[in-house]
Scaffold this active site. Structure first.
Site, mmCIF file in Angstrom:
data_model
loop_
_atom_site.group_PDB
_atom_site.id
_atom_site.type_symbol
_atom_site.label_atom_id
_atom_site.label_comp_id
_atom_site.label_asym_id
_atom_site.label_seq_id
_atom_site.Cartn_x
_atom_site.Cartn_y
_atom_site.Cartn_z
ATOM 1 N N HIS A 70 0.801 -1.231 0.000
ATOM 2 C CA HIS A 70 0.000 0.000 0.000
ATOM 3 C C HIS A 70 0.835 1.282 0.000
ATOM 4 C CE1 HIS A 70 1.117 -0.519 4.163
ATOM 5 N NE2 HIS A 70 0.845 0.769 4.339
ATOM 6 N N HIS A 85 1.653 6.933 -0.844
ATOM 7 C CA HIS A 85 0.734 6.131 -0.033
ATOM 8 C C HIS A 85 -0.550 5.913 -0.827
ATOM 9 C CE1 HIS A 85 -1.749 4.779 3.289
ATOM 10 N NE2 HIS A 85 -0.625 4.590 3.967
#
Length: 163
Positions: A70, A85
């Site tokens: 992620h 992110h």
């Protein structure tokens, strides 16, 4: 010869490019208090225009210090770490919908695909799919961008500068 003063040193500027095509938004609009509060650093976010599978690319050239499904961190030659992110709370997906394409320690060029992401998995889980691009430990006063408002940016187009 007089000793150099800070004003005589060259200004080091890092160009940061968009990791994918989408709509630009300020970090303050990301639904995460840590990212929106710029606790990690300053930057911008981008939301993909569609839910197709995306290759999320390195926004700068450098060495990959961290790679998770992620998120990833690229350490640039200027000494600034750029965190990418993918989504909000997407760590809870435990890697589902993500394919890591590069490894920690690898050197990447700007535009190198690092993670392949299917944002539909996050959307089905009710998660925000905004991608935050953050200059770590850099204050907002050092970030400049010509992108203001909800405008589209292409993958690999200039996103912001760090000075």
């Amino acid at each position: 010869m007089p000793s150099p003063t800070p004003s005589t040193f060259p200004l080091i500027m890092l160009q940061v490019f968009s990791p994918l095509t989408g709509v630009v938004k300020p970090l303050s609009a990301v639904n995460d208090p840590v990212l929106a509060g710029e606790i990690i650093g300053a930057g911008l976010a981008v939301s993909a225009n569609d839910t197709r599978i995306h290759e999320v690319c390195a926004p700068v050239s450098g060495r990959l210090l961290k790679v998770h499904p992620h998120a990833f961190l690229v350490f640039s030659a200027t000494g600034v770490g750029i965190l990418v992110h993918l989504g909000v709370d997407t760590v809870t997906l435990k890697g589902k919908g993500f394919t890591i394409l590069k490894s920690e320690g690898e050197t990447v060029e700007m535009g190198t695909p690092v993670i392949r992401w299917d944002p539909s998995v996050a959307l089905e889980a009710g998660l925000d799919t905004s991608i935050s691009v953050i200059a770590c430990n850099v204050g907002n006063e050092r970030i400049t961008s010509d992108l203001h408002g909800a405008i589209e940016v292409g993958q690999g187009e200039e996103f912001f500068h760090v000075s």
